[in-house]
Design a protein around this motif. Structure first.
Motif, PDB file in Angstrom:
ATOM      1  N   LEU A   1     -10.214   4.818   2.555  1.00 37.90           N
ATOM      2  CA  LEU A   1     -10.707   3.560   1.991  1.00 37.90           C
ATOM      3  C   LEU A   1      -9.734   2.411   2.173  1.00 37.90           C
ATOM      4  CD1 LEU A   1     -12.371   4.826  -1.294  1.00 37.90           C
ATOM      5  CD2 LEU A   1     -13.394   4.368   0.933  1.00 37.90           C
ATOM      6  N   VAL A   2      -8.432   2.701   2.074  1.00 37.52           N
ATOM      7  CA  VAL A   2      -7.474   1.598   2.056  1.00 37.52           C
ATOM      8  C   VAL A   2      -6.755   1.452   3.389  1.00 37.52           C
ATOM      9  CG1 VAL A   2      -5.498   0.617   0.862  1.00 37.52           C
ATOM     10  CG2 VAL A   2      -7.150   2.003  -0.395  1.00 37.52           C
ATOM     11  N   GLN A   3      -6.106   2.549   3.794  1.00 42.57           N
ATOM     12  CA  GLN A   3      -5.225   2.474   4.950  1.00 42.57           C
ATOM     13  C   GLN A   3      -5.922   1.905   6.177  1.00 42.57           C
ATOM     14  OE1 GLN A   3      -2.181   2.688   5.170  1.00 42.57           O
ATOM     15  NE2 GLN A   3      -1.400   3.835   6.896  1.00 42.57           N
ATOM     16  N   ARG A   4      -7.185   2.305   6.369  1.00 42.89           N
ATOM     17  CA  ARG A   4      -7.882   1.868   7.577  1.00 42.89           C
ATOM     18  C   ARG A   4      -8.109   0.373   7.616  1.00 42.89           C
ATOM     19  NH1 ARG A   4     -12.911   5.507   8.953  1.00 42.89           N
ATOM     20  NH2 ARG A   4     -13.690   4.190   7.293  1.00 42.89           N
ATOM     21  N   ARG A   5      -8.158  -0.222   6.411  1.00 44.24           N
ATOM     22  CA  ARG A   5      -8.448  -1.659   6.398  1.00 44.24           C
ATOM     23  C   ARG A   5      -7.202  -2.512   6.456  1.00 44.24           C
ATOM     24  NH1 ARG A   5     -13.462  -1.500   2.220  1.00 44.24           N
ATOM     25  NH2 ARG A   5     -14.249   0.379   3.200  1.00 44.24           N
ATOM     26  N   ILE A   6      -6.062  -1.849   6.305  1.00 40.23           N
ATOM     27  CA  ILE A   6      -4.838  -2.632   6.289  1.00 40.23           C
ATOM     28  C   ILE A   6      -4.323  -2.805   7.697  1.00 40.23           C
ATOM     29  CG2 ILE A   6      -2.419  -2.523   5.639  1.00 40.23           C
ATOM     30  CD1 ILE A   6      -3.243  -1.686   2.983  1.00 40.23           C
TER      31      ILE A   6
ATOM     32  N   SER B   1       0.835  -1.199   0.000  1.00 40.58           N
ATOM     33  CA  SER B   1       0.000   0.000   0.000  1.00 40.58           C
ATOM     34  C   SER B   1       0.874   1.256   0.000  1.00 40.58           C
ATOM     35  CB  SER B   1      -0.980  -0.028   1.164  1.00 40.58           C
ATOM     36  OG  SER B   1      -0.455   0.604   2.280  1.00 40.58           O
TER      37      SER B   1
ATOM     38  N   TYR C   1      -7.285   7.316  -0.256  1.00 35.63           N
ATOM     39  CA  TYR C   1      -6.435   6.226   0.184  1.00 35.63           C
ATOM     40  C   TYR C   1      -6.525   6.031   1.691  1.00 35.63           C
ATOM     41  CZ  TYR C   1      -2.202   3.967   1.746  1.00 35.63           C
ATOM     42  OH  TYR C   1      -1.321   3.143   2.394  1.00 35.63           O
TER      43      TYR C   1
ATOM     44  N   SER D   1       1.925   1.823  -3.475  1.00 37.42           N
ATOM     45  CA  SER D   1       0.844   2.407  -4.274  1.00 37.42           C
ATOM     46  C   SER D   1       0.792   3.914  -4.097  1.00 37.42           C
ATOM     47  CB  SER D   1      -0.506   1.805  -3.875  1.00 37.42           C
ATOM     48  OG  SER D   1      -0.418   0.408  -3.863  1.00 37.42           O
TER      49      SER D   1
END
Ligand SMILES: Nc1ncnc2c1ncn2[C@@H]1O[C@H](COP(=O)(O)OP(=O)(O)O)[C@@H](O)[C@H]1O
Ligand SMILES: [Mg+2]
Lengths: 277, 316, 359
Positions: B306-311, B230, B303, B233
């Motif tokens: 949407l993304v960072q929080r789920r990683i 991530s 990012y 990305s």
């Protein structure tokens, strides 16, 4: 090793070799052909230069009609001075941010990290205005100042990670020993940051050496062009003279490759040290 | 950045503490603020002005942005550049990062020899200037030299060759792939480093459990290096807006053919400095830069939310 | 050399209290060991004495001088760290002299001190080596040497032996004891290992959850623990505890009863009928027998043989376990029912708040 494993190992190496060829092939091709006469460049591009096809005519032309040595020295000055300042100021700031508790330190760290995400190029309009009014237009100083500002955020980020890996007890021991804070940084911490230089170099110094944008907008005379800009303009001018074009490209490639090969072990060790997470 | 560790400054006399912090932070903060943050803010401020031919500036509010997004003369190239930028980004995400992950995966397999050699070679293009790389590929793909055509012919695919960099349909993707070729080293190295950080015992445990290397990679290694992927990305996304050098050196400021390779970087440059077709316009240039800034901001926010929080980061 | 006085010392990190009203007075030349479970605040206390962490409240005096506002170097202390904290890029000599440069010790004096410390610690051969070329024990000695050359009033040690292997730990322990005899300086020594504490200390400070539980001579702590925590912490294996209650009071004596042992009589003092108590007996004080001041029964479940002694793990009638030391070659077999007794001085009784009750 079973046959199955051996087959798999061969397969892995085939993929890796194929990609390696793809990675260096184009570079080799350019460098190789820069040493050939024009007819051989077109006649047998994949052949190594031999006695009958060897020629340095391209290089002669580059030396004659461009200030390639000036470009080199400009690039060298700009990159080395920027690197020294980025490392020095970056390490000092990283030290203060990771070591000292003070009000606003988190906010300051956030403020400094904006520069990691937002390209400084977006401020070019104002940078150009500033440099013009400060009389720094078309000087290497202007480039250095911009590059230091550009390199600092990432180097602070990377160096902070490294500083944290230095045992905390070491600094406390120095404090008990009566070493002043500035000396703790310069004589205990800084010497231990040497492995970090490689990582910082890859992420902030290499982009400086290779940059086209700022030389393009901040420098206008031959005497302040860097290699990247100088070669770019030379290429544009002599686009149809294949010998010169290939020679100019090679001259931009070779020093980097030589330095890279010499330092690659440290560079890659720095990259893979896990300091960039 | 994590919490500072030392309390030593807390006990110091106020003046001494201030002096210490000024000494360590002063130079970096001064240079950075003056040559990075201030120009950014000044550029944004400038984007609300316009200048007449005499050079006098006057405040126009958001008029520049209305022109940029509303006036077809400006909005058409702007949207074109943005679309091209997204394509450029998509190619990197879909080609560069998977190749980087795959090569890192192969390099981190146990018992592969010559790792050092492969790594050095594969990272080499990343060290070179974009200008040099772009120009070299320009020559290689040129029908004049015929190296690419010859190579394809040698493997029986001669009919596939086309002057890709010159065709409207393929120029942008070709340039993107050149950039991928150059920068594959970054995801490769970062992910390789992350893979090295996975404790050997974890992999051994999986092997004892009967998992093959392929499954170990997909079920164990890959989830563990997700945070690095991530990060890669994000780096890819930001680098996207720095991709001016390649287009400019291969295609020039006009980003031909017919603006099919125009990205926001080249659009910004043309607007600011002008070119054969138009005069430079610093205030409109500032407006373009400001819009680029907000696009980056938007991308980073998307990012983060949407993304960072789920990683999840796993501790070893 | 100096005494050390700590008054009402508090340390908070946000909402968590790490040190809670610590009061401690240490005499000149005394070897004091701070001991307690991991995370109880020992290192924090030591670092506050050193001046590496500031206090949230309270005072620290060294040699009669209030040092709250002084930097570590101005307090006349030297600290030896668990990780040794040797400067990796300096050789042994430089490691030892580095600090002296900044405190105004002239070069000839520096050399003299290094030579003396090197002799004392058998480091002469190692002076030009770098830390990476030293063994764990040698690094430890260099770390101590670096403290010695500062000629501090107070030595602070933070778990200096915990990175050494067992054999080295014992020999270095002896060395540190010798050093103290030689230097006669005040030492504050932190450890979580009670054997280290017992063997080295003039006085032990037992800490728990940021408080001082008891301060005393090693054997006083062992034979007369002031409370349940100290009783359970000092001694290995730990003291056995039995729940009990005051069943009746007659003629100044209280009858103490519990499900897992036979009733016993102690002085009533201020006890009342129905008070909850805890009775404690160390495994090494339990012997096989029929009747005694204290007697408990159990079924042997497991026997650990160590050689000079064995430990029998017994299931009590209330279902919990207790441990008894068995000497000699004859060990009980699992399944065997044993009665174990102890004499009155070896039986400790604690009230509901955990404080010792006279027996
Ligand atoms: N900087 C800090 N912030 C918050 N809590 C801390 C900090 N330093 C130590 N602590 C807490 O203080 C307690 C005592 O720590 P420490 O003195 O290191 O214990 P010990 O040395 O006895 O094992 C621990 O619970 C630890 O989590
Ligand atoms: Mg501790």
């Amino acid at each position: 090793m079973t046959t199955d494993q051996r087959a798999r190992s061969i397969g892995v190496h085939l993929v890796l070799i194929a990609y390696s060829l793809l990675a260096v092939g184009p570079i080799l091709l350019v460098v190789m052909n820069s040493f050939k006469v024009r007819s051989a460049i077109f006649g047998s591009p994949l052949a190594l230069p031999d006695a009958s096809t060897f020629s340095l005519v391209g290089y002669e032309k580059v030396f004659r009609s461009s200030h390639i040595l000036t470009y080199y020295s400009n690039s060298l000055i700009v990159t080395l001075v920027s690197m020294a300042l980025v490392l020095l100021f970056g390490a000092m700031a990283a030290w203060a941010l990771t070591e000292y508790r003070f009000r606003g330190s988190t906010a300051l760290a956030l403020f400094l990290s904006i520069g990691i995400m937002v390209p400084i190029r977006l401020g070019s309009v104002a940078i150009l205005n500033m440099m013009r009014s400060a009389g720094l237009n078309d000087t290497l100083t202007a480039l250095i100042l911009v590059y230091v500002a550009q390199g600092l955020p990432m180097s602070i980020f990377i160096l902070s990670e490294f500083i944290q890996q230095i045992p905390k007890d070491l600094r406390d021991a120095a404090r008990c020993d009566g070493v002043p804070e500035t000396r703790i940084f310069f004589e205990v911490v800084a010497p231990l940051l040497r492995p970090a230089i490689a990582t910082v170099a890859v992420f902030t110094i290499v982009p400086i050496w290779n940059d086209l944008w700022f030389p393009l907008i901040l420098t206008s005379s031959d005497s302040t062009h860097t290699v990247t800009l100088g070669v770019q303009q030379f290429l544009g001018q002599y686009i149809t003279d294949w010998n010169s074009v290939l020679a100019a490209l090679s001259m931009a490639i070779l020093p980097v490759v030589v330095i890279y090969v010499i330092l690659s072990r440290q560079l890659i060790a720095g990259l893979t040290s896990g300091a960039v997470k | 950045m994590p919490e500072p560790v030392s309390n030593i400054t807390v006990q110091m006399p106020r003046a001494k503490r201030a002096g210490l912090l000024l000494f360590f932070l002063g130079p970096a903060v001064a240079i950075y603020s003056l040559f990075s943050i201030y120009p950014l803010l000044a550029t944004m401020a400038l984007s609300t002005y316009t200048s007449d031919p005499s050079g006098a500036r006057s405040f126009v509010g958001l008029a520049n942005f209305e022109t940029l997004l509303g006036d077809a003369l400006w909005s058409k190239p702007f949207w074109n550049a943005l679309r091209n930028n997204l394509i450029f980004f998509a190619v990197h995400m879909c080609v560069q990062n998977p190749i980087g992950i795959a090569l890192a995966g192969l390099l981190s397999l146990p018992g592969v020899r010559l790792k050092g050699f492969y790594r050095t070679v594969m990272f080499l293009p990343t060290m070179l200037s974009v200008v040099i790389v772009g120009f070299s590929w320009n020559l290689i793909l040129s029908p004049l030299w015929g190296v690419a055509a010859g190579a394809l012919k040698a493997v029986g695919l001669g009919s596939l060759f086309a002057p890709w960099l010159g065709l409207e349909s393929s120029a942008l993707v070709t340039l993107s792939l050149i950039s991928v070729w150059q920068f594959v080293g970054i995801p490769l190295m970062l992910i390789y480093a992350a893979l090295l950080n996975i404790p050997e015992e974890l992999i051994d445990a999986a092997r004892v459990d009967g998992l093959g290397q392929f499954r170990i990679f997909f079920h164990i290694k890959l989830p563990l290096v997700l945070p690095t992927i991530s990060l890669v990305s994000v780096l890819t996304f930001v680098a996207n807006f720095n991709a001016f050098d390649l287009i400019y050196s291969v295609k020039g400021a006009l980003a031909g053919p017919n603006f099919t390779t125009d990205i926001l970087g080249t659009f910004f440059y043309r607007t600011f400095f002008g070119n054969q077709l138009q005069l430079g316009n610093p205030t409109m240039g500032a407006a373009v830069a400001t819009v680029m800034f907000f696009i980056i901001l938007l991308g980073l926010c998307l990012y983060l939310f949407l993304v960072q929080r789920r990683i999840r980061r796993y501790a070893f | 050399m100096a005494n050390l006085r700590i008054e009402q010392l508090n340390k908070r990190y946000g909402a968590t209290t790490v040190l809670n009203n610590v009061n401690l007075s240490i005499e000149d030349g005394e070897f004091v060991v701070l001991v307690g479970p991991s995370g109880c605040g020992k290192s924090t206390l030591l670092r506050m004495i050193a001046g590496l962490d500031g206090a949230s409240g309270g005072d620290i005096h060294i040699a009669g001088k209030l040092v709250n506002a002084l930097a570590p170097a101005e307090r006349g202390i030297a600290m030896v760290f668990q990780s040794y904290a040797l400067y990796p890029h300096m050789n042994v000599r430089k490691n030892m002299t580095f600090g002296l440069k900044f405190t105004g010790v002239p070069p000839t004096e520096r050399e003299r001190r290094v030579a003396e410390a090197a002799r004392m610690l058998r480091l002469e051969e190692l002076l030009e080596r770098y830390p990476r070329d030293l063994s764990g024990g040698q690094r430890q000695r260099v770390a101590i040497g670096r403290a010695i050359v500062r000629e501090p009033a107070v030595f602070l040690f933070d778990e200096p032996l915990s990175n050494l292997d067992a054999a080295l730990r014992v020999s270095t322990r002896v060395e540190i004891a010798n050093l103290h005899r030689l230097l006669k300086s005040t030492i504050v020594y932190v450890t979580h290992d009670q054997v280290e504490a017992m063997t080295l200390a003039d006085r032990i400070v037992v800490m728990n959850k940021g408080r001082i539980e008891q301060v005393g001579k090693p054997l006083d702590l062992y034979y007369e623990p002031a409370n349940l925590f100290v009783a359970g912490f000092i001694g290995s294996p730990a003291m056995n505890f039995f729940e009990a209650e005051v069943e009746g009071i007659e003629g100044g004596r209280a009858r103490v009863a519990g499900t897992a042992f036979r009733n016993l009589d102690i002085p009533a003092g201020s006890l009342k009928v129905g008070d909850a108590l805890t009775v404690g007996v160390r495994p090494e004080h339990l012997v096989r027998g029929e009747a005694g001041f204290f007697a408990a029964e159990g079924v042997v479940e497991l026997v650990e043989r160590l050689g000079e002694a064995s430990f029998a793990y017994l299931r009590r009638v209330d279902g919990r376990m207790f441990v008894a030391e068995v000497r000699g070659r004859q060990t009980p077999a699992p399944g065997e029912t044993m009665t174990l007794v102890a004499a009155s001085p070896d039986v400790h009784v604690f009230d509901a708040s955990g404080l010792r009750v006279a027996t």
